[in-house]
Motif scaffolding. Sequence first.
Motif, PDB file in Angstrom:
ATOM      1  N   ARG A  80      -3.750  -2.170 -27.649  1.00  0.00           N
ATOM      2  CA  ARG A  80      -3.512  -3.168 -26.611  1.00  0.00           C
ATOM      3  C   ARG A  80      -3.216  -2.521 -25.265  1.00  0.00           C
ATOM      4  NH1 ARG A  80      -0.479  -5.141 -30.920  1.00  0.00           N
ATOM      5  NH2 ARG A  80       1.473  -4.505 -29.917  1.00  0.00           N
ATOM      6  N   GLY A  81      -3.319  -3.339 -24.205  1.00  0.00           N
ATOM      7  CA  GLY A  81      -2.959  -2.899 -22.868  1.00  0.00           C
ATOM      8  C   GLY A  81      -4.142  -2.330 -22.099  1.00  0.00           C
ATOM      9  N   GLU A  82      -3.906  -2.105 -20.805  1.00  0.00           N
ATOM     10  CA  GLU A  82      -4.968  -1.594 -19.943  1.00  0.00           C
ATOM     11  C   GLU A  82      -5.448  -0.219 -20.389  1.00  0.00           C
ATOM     12  OE1 GLU A  82      -4.638  -2.692 -15.461  1.00  0.00           O
ATOM     13  OE2 GLU A  82      -2.584  -2.651 -16.236  1.00  0.00           O
ATOM     14  N   ALA A 138      -3.385   0.900 -14.446  1.00  0.00           N
ATOM     15  CA  ALA A 138      -4.643   0.605 -13.750  1.00  0.00           C
ATOM     16  C   ALA A 138      -5.188   1.857 -13.067  1.00  0.00           C
ATOM     17  CB  ALA A 138      -4.435  -0.509 -12.724  1.00  0.00           C
ATOM     18  N   TYR A 139      -4.292   2.647 -12.478  1.00  0.00           N
ATOM     19  CA  TYR A 139      -4.696   3.902 -11.848  1.00  0.00           C
ATOM     20  C   TYR A 139      -5.194   4.882 -12.911  1.00  0.00           C
ATOM     21  CZ  TYR A 139      -4.387   7.970  -8.709  1.00  0.00           C
ATOM     22  OH  TYR A 139      -4.662   9.086  -7.957  1.00  0.00           O
ATOM     23  N   GLY A 140      -4.554   4.850 -14.093  1.00  0.00           N
ATOM     24  CA  GLY A 140      -4.971   5.714 -15.195  1.00  0.00           C
ATOM     25  C   GLY A 140      -6.377   5.390 -15.678  1.00  0.00           C
ATOM     26  N   VAL A 141      -6.708   4.096 -15.751  1.00  0.00           N
ATOM     27  CA  VAL A 141      -8.054   3.690 -16.174  1.00  0.00           C
ATOM     28  C   VAL A 141      -9.088   4.211 -15.187  1.00  0.00           C
ATOM     29  CG1 VAL A 141      -9.586   1.722 -16.548  1.00  0.00           C
ATOM     30  CG2 VAL A 141      -7.235   1.652 -17.401  1.00  0.00           C
ATOM     31  N   SER A 142      -8.789   4.065 -13.899  1.00  0.00           N
ATOM     32  CA  SER A 142      -9.699   4.556 -12.870  1.00  0.00           C
ATOM     33  C   SER A 142      -9.855   6.072 -12.964  1.00  0.00           C
ATOM     34  CB  SER A 142      -9.166   4.167 -11.486  1.00  0.00           C
ATOM     35  OG  SER A 142      -9.999   4.675 -10.464  1.00  0.00           O
ATOM     36  N   GLY A 169      -5.188   0.834 -23.505  1.00  0.00           N
ATOM     37  CA  GLY A 169      -5.405   0.767 -24.949  1.00  0.00           C
ATOM     38  C   GLY A 169      -6.884   0.879 -25.260  1.00  0.00           C
ATOM     39  N   THR A 170      -7.202   0.996 -26.529  1.00  0.00           N
ATOM     40  CA  THR A 170      -8.594   1.243 -26.924  1.00  0.00           C
ATOM     41  C   THR A 170      -9.513   0.086 -26.563  1.00  0.00           C
ATOM     42  OG1 THR A 170      -8.197   0.368 -29.162  1.00  0.00           O
ATOM     43  CG2 THR A 170      -7.870   2.732 -28.831  1.00  0.00           C
ATOM     44  N   ARG A 171      -9.040  -1.153 -26.662  1.00  0.00           N
ATOM     45  CA  ARG A 171      -9.929  -2.291 -26.409  1.00  0.00           C
ATOM     46  C   ARG A 171     -10.467  -2.271 -24.987  1.00  0.00           C
ATOM     47  NH1 ARG A 171      -6.069  -6.869 -29.220  1.00  0.00           N
ATOM     48  NH2 ARG A 171      -6.460  -6.296 -31.392  1.00  0.00           N
ATOM     49  N   ASN A 172      -9.556  -2.162 -24.029  1.00  0.00           N
ATOM     50  CA  ASN A 172      -9.998  -2.186 -22.637  1.00  0.00           C
ATOM     51  C   ASN A 172     -10.789  -0.928 -22.290  1.00  0.00           C
ATOM     52  OD1 ASN A 172     -10.023  -3.273 -19.876  1.00  0.00           O
ATOM     53  ND2 ASN A 172      -8.699  -1.522 -19.415  1.00  0.00           N
ATOM     54  N   LEU A 173     -10.317   0.235 -22.736  1.00  0.00           N
ATOM     55  CA  LEU A 173     -11.003   1.479 -22.395  1.00  0.00           C
ATOM     56  C   LEU A 173     -12.400   1.539 -23.016  1.00  0.00           C
ATOM     57  CD1 LEU A 173      -8.146   4.146 -22.523  1.00  0.00           C
ATOM     58  CD2 LEU A 173      -9.371   3.299 -20.518  1.00  0.00           C
ATOM     59  N   ASN A 174     -12.571   0.977 -24.196  1.00  0.00           N
ATOM     60  CA  ASN A 174     -13.912   0.951 -24.788  1.00  0.00           C
ATOM     61  C   ASN A 174     -14.875   0.145 -23.924  1.00  0.00           C
ATOM     62  OD1 ASN A 174     -14.253   2.521 -27.180  1.00  0.00           O
ATOM     63  ND2 ASN A 174     -12.825   1.172 -28.235  1.00  0.00           N
ATOM     64  N   HIS A 175     -14.390  -0.969 -23.399  1.00  0.00           N
ATOM     65  CA  HIS A 175     -15.243  -1.780 -22.519  1.00  0.00           C
ATOM     66  C   HIS A 175     -15.608  -0.997 -21.258  1.00  0.00           C
ATOM     67  CE1 HIS A 175     -16.841  -5.257 -20.415  1.00  0.00           C
ATOM     68  NE2 HIS A 175     -16.026  -4.991 -19.408  1.00  0.00           N
ATOM     69  N   VAL A 176     -14.603  -0.332 -20.668  1.00  0.00           N
ATOM     70  CA  VAL A 176     -14.825   0.439 -19.445  1.00  0.00           C
ATOM     71  C   VAL A 176     -15.779   1.597 -19.707  1.00  0.00           C
ATOM     72  CG1 VAL A 176     -13.712   1.953 -17.748  1.00  0.00           C
ATOM     73  CG2 VAL A 176     -12.621  -0.203 -18.409  1.00  0.00           C
ATOM     74  N   LEU A 177     -15.527   2.346 -20.786  1.00  0.00           N
ATOM     75  CA  LEU A 177     -16.303   3.557 -21.062  1.00  0.00           C
ATOM     76  C   LEU A 177     -17.717   3.241 -21.537  1.00  0.00           C
ATOM     77  CD1 LEU A 177     -13.416   5.512 -22.752  1.00  0.00           C
ATOM     78  CD2 LEU A 177     -14.518   6.115 -20.597  1.00  0.00           C
ATOM     79  N   GLN A 178     -17.890   2.095 -22.190  1.00  0.00           N
ATOM     80  CA  GLN A 178     -19.239   1.702 -22.592  1.00  0.00           C
ATOM     81  C   GLN A 178     -20.130   1.546 -21.357  1.00  0.00           C
ATOM     82  OE1 GLN A 178     -19.881  -2.343 -24.023  1.00  0.00           O
ATOM     83  NE2 GLN A 178     -21.086  -1.561 -25.735  1.00  0.00           N
ATOM     84  N   GLN A 179     -19.584   0.984 -20.296  1.00  0.00           N
ATOM     85  CA  GLN A 179     -20.355   0.803 -19.063  1.00  0.00           C
ATOM     86  C   GLN A 179     -20.661   2.136 -18.390  1.00  0.00           C
ATOM     87  OE1 GLN A 179     -21.511  -2.281 -18.390  1.00  0.00           O
ATOM     88  NE2 GLN A 179     -20.484  -2.731 -20.318  1.00  0.00           N
ATOM     89  N   VAL A 180     -19.765   3.124 -18.583  1.00  0.00           N
ATOM     90  CA  VAL A 180     -19.948   4.429 -17.951  1.00  0.00           C
ATOM     91  C   VAL A 180     -20.874   5.315 -18.772  1.00  0.00           C
ATOM     92  CG1 VAL A 180     -18.766   6.567 -17.282  1.00  0.00           C
ATOM     93  CG2 VAL A 180     -17.721   4.348 -16.778  1.00  0.00           C
ATOM     94  N   ILE A 181     -20.615   5.396 -20.090  1.00  0.00           N
ATOM     95  CA  ILE A 181     -21.323   6.344 -20.950  1.00  0.00           C
ATOM     96  C   ILE A 181     -22.628   5.766 -21.483  1.00  0.00           C
ATOM     97  CG2 ILE A 181     -21.153   7.660 -23.109  1.00  0.00           C
ATOM     98  CD1 ILE A 181     -18.151   7.877 -22.600  1.00  0.00           C
ATOM     99  N   VAL A 235      -4.485  15.256 -20.256  1.00  0.00           N
ATOM    100  CA  VAL A 235      -3.458  14.227 -20.405  1.00  0.00           C
ATOM    101  C   VAL A 235      -3.431  13.410 -19.122  1.00  0.00           C
ATOM    102  CG1 VAL A 235      -1.024  13.757 -20.842  1.00  0.00           C
ATOM    103  CG2 VAL A 235      -2.116  15.741 -21.907  1.00  0.00           C
ATOM    104  N   VAL A 236      -3.572  12.099 -19.259  1.00  0.00           N
ATOM    105  CA  VAL A 236      -3.527  11.198 -18.110  1.00  0.00           C
ATOM    106  C   VAL A 236      -2.321  10.292 -18.286  1.00  0.00           C
ATOM    107  CG1 VAL A 236      -4.723   9.398 -16.815  1.00  0.00           C
ATOM    108  CG2 VAL A 236      -6.032  11.268 -17.845  1.00  0.00           C
ATOM    109  N   GLY A 237      -1.392  10.352 -17.339  1.00  0.00           N
ATOM    110  CA  GLY A 237      -0.216   9.514 -17.488  1.00  0.00           C
ATOM    111  C   GLY A 237       0.937   9.990 -16.640  1.00  0.00           C
ATOM    112  N   SER A 238       2.102   9.396 -16.896  1.00  0.00           N
ATOM    113  CA  SER A 238       3.279   9.701 -16.089  1.00  0.00           C
ATOM    114  C   SER A 238       4.139  10.772 -16.757  1.00  0.00           C
ATOM    115  CB  SER A 238       4.116   8.437 -15.883  1.00  0.00           C
ATOM    116  OG  SER A 238       4.705   8.030 -17.114  1.00  0.00           O
ATOM    117  N   GLN A 239       4.831  11.532 -15.923  1.00  0.00           N
ATOM    118  CA  GLN A 239       5.724  12.571 -16.428  1.00  0.00           C
ATOM    119  C   GLN A 239       6.824  11.964 -17.290  1.00  0.00           C
ATOM    120  OE1 GLN A 239       7.153  15.137 -13.362  1.00  0.00           O
ATOM    121  NE2 GLN A 239       8.418  16.384 -14.711  1.00  0.00           N
ATOM    122  N   LYS A 240       7.294  10.793 -16.895  1.00  0.00           N
ATOM    123  CA  LYS A 240       8.356  10.133 -17.656  1.00  0.00           C
ATOM    124  C   LYS A 240       7.881   9.793 -19.060  1.00  0.00           C
ATOM    125  CE  LYS A 240      11.376   6.056 -17.609  1.00  0.00           C
ATOM    126  NZ  LYS A 240      11.743   4.809 -16.875  1.00  0.00           N
ATOM    127  N   ALA A 241       6.674   9.237 -19.174  1.00  0.00           N
ATOM    128  CA  ALA A 241       6.151   8.846 -20.488  1.00  0.00           C
ATOM    129  C   ALA A 241       5.927  10.070 -21.368  1.00  0.00           C
ATOM    130  CB  ALA A 241       4.848   8.061 -20.319  1.00  0.00           C
TER     131      ALA A 241
END
Length: 757
Positions: free
Chosen positions: A578-580, A545-549, A582-594, A714-720
Amino acid sequence: MNPPRQQAETYQAPPVESLQGVVERITYHADASGYTVARLKAPRTSELVTIVGSFADIQAGQTLQMQGTWREHPKYGQQFQVVQYRETKPATLTGMEKYLGSGLIKGVGVVTAKRIVAHFGLETLNIIEHEIERLIEVPGIAKKRVKLIQAAWETQKAIKEVMLFLQGHGVSTTYAVKIYKQYGDASIQTVTENPYRLATDVYGIGFVTADAIARNLGIHPTSEFRYRAGMLHVLTEAAEEGHCFLPQPELVERTVTRLALPDHRIAPDEISALTIEMSMDAELMLQGGAGAFQGQFLCYAPSFFHSEQGLANRVKQLLTHLLPVDLPRVERWIDRFTEKTGLQLSPQQRQAVAMAASHRVLILTGGPGVGKSFTCRTIVALWKAMGKRVALASPTGRAAQRLSELTGQEAKTIHRLLEFDPKNLKFKRDADNPIAADAIVVDESSMLDLFLANSLFKAISPQAHLLLVGDTDQLPSVGPGQVLHDLMASDRIPVVRLTQVFRQAQTSQIVTNAHRINQGSFPQLEPVSNTPRTDCLWFNAEEPAYGVSAIRDIVTHLIPQMGFNPATDVQILCPMTRGEVGTRNLNHVLQQVINPPSPNKAELVRGGMTLRVGDRILQQKNDYDREVFNGDLGVITGIDTEEQELTAQFAERSVTYDAADLNEITLAFATTIHKSQGSEYPVVILPVFMQHFMMLSRNLIYTGITRARQLVVVVGSQKAIGIAVKQVKDQQRYTLLAHRLRTEPIEWQSEATQFAK
C-alpha cells in the motif's frame, strides 16, 4: 436548546436510487476487500459516472443494475455509492460489444465482438443463442471459428444457471466461472449447503465474500456453522502472520472480534466451548501448552498439527542414524582439495566440511561475504569423492539457478525435487519413495515454511546426509513457522556459523553495510550521482511523492548510464503493497516507464490492472497444476485476446492462464521484500519511508539490501532508514517445533479428552 441534537434530528439521509449502465473502466479494485472505484457509461448521459462500492469482482463490459445513493466527494466530485447490484445482459450495442469481448466466450475477443455486433446489431444475443451457425455471415469468421465459438457458448450455457444463481448472491462472472470449475454441476448444491467452503476451495474468494454469500442465502449470523468456519478462518489469518497455532484465549478473542456485527455480539464463552466441540470432531487439534504457554491449551488446524509433529519426528529419526567416518582421511582430502584449487578454507569453513562428512544433518549459516557458497561447493565435492549421489535444491527457481551456477551441478526447486503429481495433488517423493540421493543440499533454507519442510524431510532417506544453508538474520519464511530458527534453537542439530568476512567481500559496500545493519549501525551510503564510487547509493527523499519521482528518474536515466537494463536487471523492493511507495502504485508507474503501451503489445485488463506483453509478473499462490509457485517471477510472452489467455515464461517453463485465473498473478516491476527472499538481482532499488513505519525493521532492510548483487539504491529519508536499523522486530511466531525436538512427542488426544471431561 442543544444545536447539535437539533441538527441530528432534522438530518435526512439521501434517498436510495437506481442506476444502470456499462462499466467502461476500473479505476481501482482491491481483491481482499472488494472496494472498487469504477467509471460507468449510463444511458442518456454524455459523461462517465463514478461508482464506488464493494464488488466481489468487476470487469469492463459488465452491465450493472445498481441501487445506492449519490454523494459529493470533496476532492473527486459526484459519485454513486453502490449499496447492492446485479449484472444484467446488455441492451445497447456498446454494452454487447464489451459483454462479448470480456472473456465470457473463448474465441470471441474485442475485435471479433465488434464485428459480430456490427453485423447483427441488437439481435446479436438472440442470434448466438438460437442461430449461432449464422456467425459465418460475419466478415473474418470462418467455419472453424464458428465451431470454436459454438463449443464455448454451449459450455457457457451449461453454467448459465449456476452463474445466474451466484450472481444473484453477489458473486461476479469471474468467480462464478472459478466456482463452476471447482464444483461442476454440484456448484449450487455445494454453495447452498456450505458457502464457507468457497473461502478454502476457491482462490480469490475469502471468508468475507463467503460470509456475505451465506447471509444472502439466509444463514443466520448466530449459526454455529458460521462460528466454526470463522474460527478456522482466524487460524488461517494467523498462519499468514507466520503462526502454526493460537493459544485458546487468543483464538477466542480474535474470533469474537472477527465475527462481530453491528447488531450482533458474540459471547466469548460460547466460542471457548466450541473449541472443545471442534476438537472432539477433529476439526481442531488441542495441544497442552509448554514453557510460556504452560496452563493453556493451544489450538491447531489439523494439517498444521500433524505437519509440525511429523516434521519433529522425522528430524529425530534422521539424527538417530550414526555415521562411521574416517575423519583423518577426510582431513587429508581437504588438504589435497585446497592445494589443488589454490583456495584456503578458514577454520570455520574447514570445520563445516569435516562435520558434513560425519553428521546426518548439518546447518551452515552466516551473513553475506563469509564464504557460505565456497564452503557448500567444497562439501559437494567431498561428498562426490566419497561416492555419494548429490542433489541440490532451493525453495525458489532463482535461488536454485544460483546454486547450480555456484556448484557446477544441476539444482532444482524443492517442489520439483519432490516431484509433484498433479493427478493426485501429492508429491511423488515421500517416506515410501525417498529422494534418490545420498546427500542433499538445501540453500536459502530460512525460506522453508512448516509444510514444505515437512514434505522435504519425509522424502529424505534415513541413510542420507542433509545440509541446510541459510541466513537466519533474514526475514522468516512467508508461510507459517520459522523452521530454520527452530531447528537451530532446539540444540539437537549441529550448527556452523561463519562470521569471518573475506577480503574480497570487504570491498563491497553492500556486504559491509549488511553487517553494519546487523550490528545496529547506520549504513554508509553514497549520495546518488552520475559517477558513483561504491555499490551502495542513497537518494535522500523525505516525501513519498518525491520518492516516486526519484525512482522513475533513476530507472530512466541512472540505471542505463551505469550499463544496466531496466527491463531485466532492476528490481524495486518495497516494505508494503500500500501507499505511494508501495508495490501497487510503483508497478503502475514503472509499467509506463519500462514497458509502455504499444500497438504491437496485446493487453488484458483484470480489475484495475492492465497486463501487457513484456510485463514482469509474480505468481501469488502455489499452483501445482501449472507447476508455478508463490513468489516465482515470470515475463508475459503472449496474450490471445480472442481466447482470453495469457502466456508467461517462468525460467525454462512456459505457462498459460485463462481469464478466470489471472488473479493468481500480479505485476512485479516492484515486489515486497518478503516476496524477494531467495532471489538476487543485479540492481535493487529500496524505498524506505515513514509511510511504512509499521513494517520497518532491521531484518527487513537487511534482507532488502542483501538481495542486490552489484548495486543497491536506497530511496528515502534518513529518519526512516535509522528507525529500520534500530527496530528489532523479532515478532514471536507461535510454533512448538523446537520444543517437540527437545522432548518426546505429546499425545494431544488424551489431553483434549481429559479437558472435555
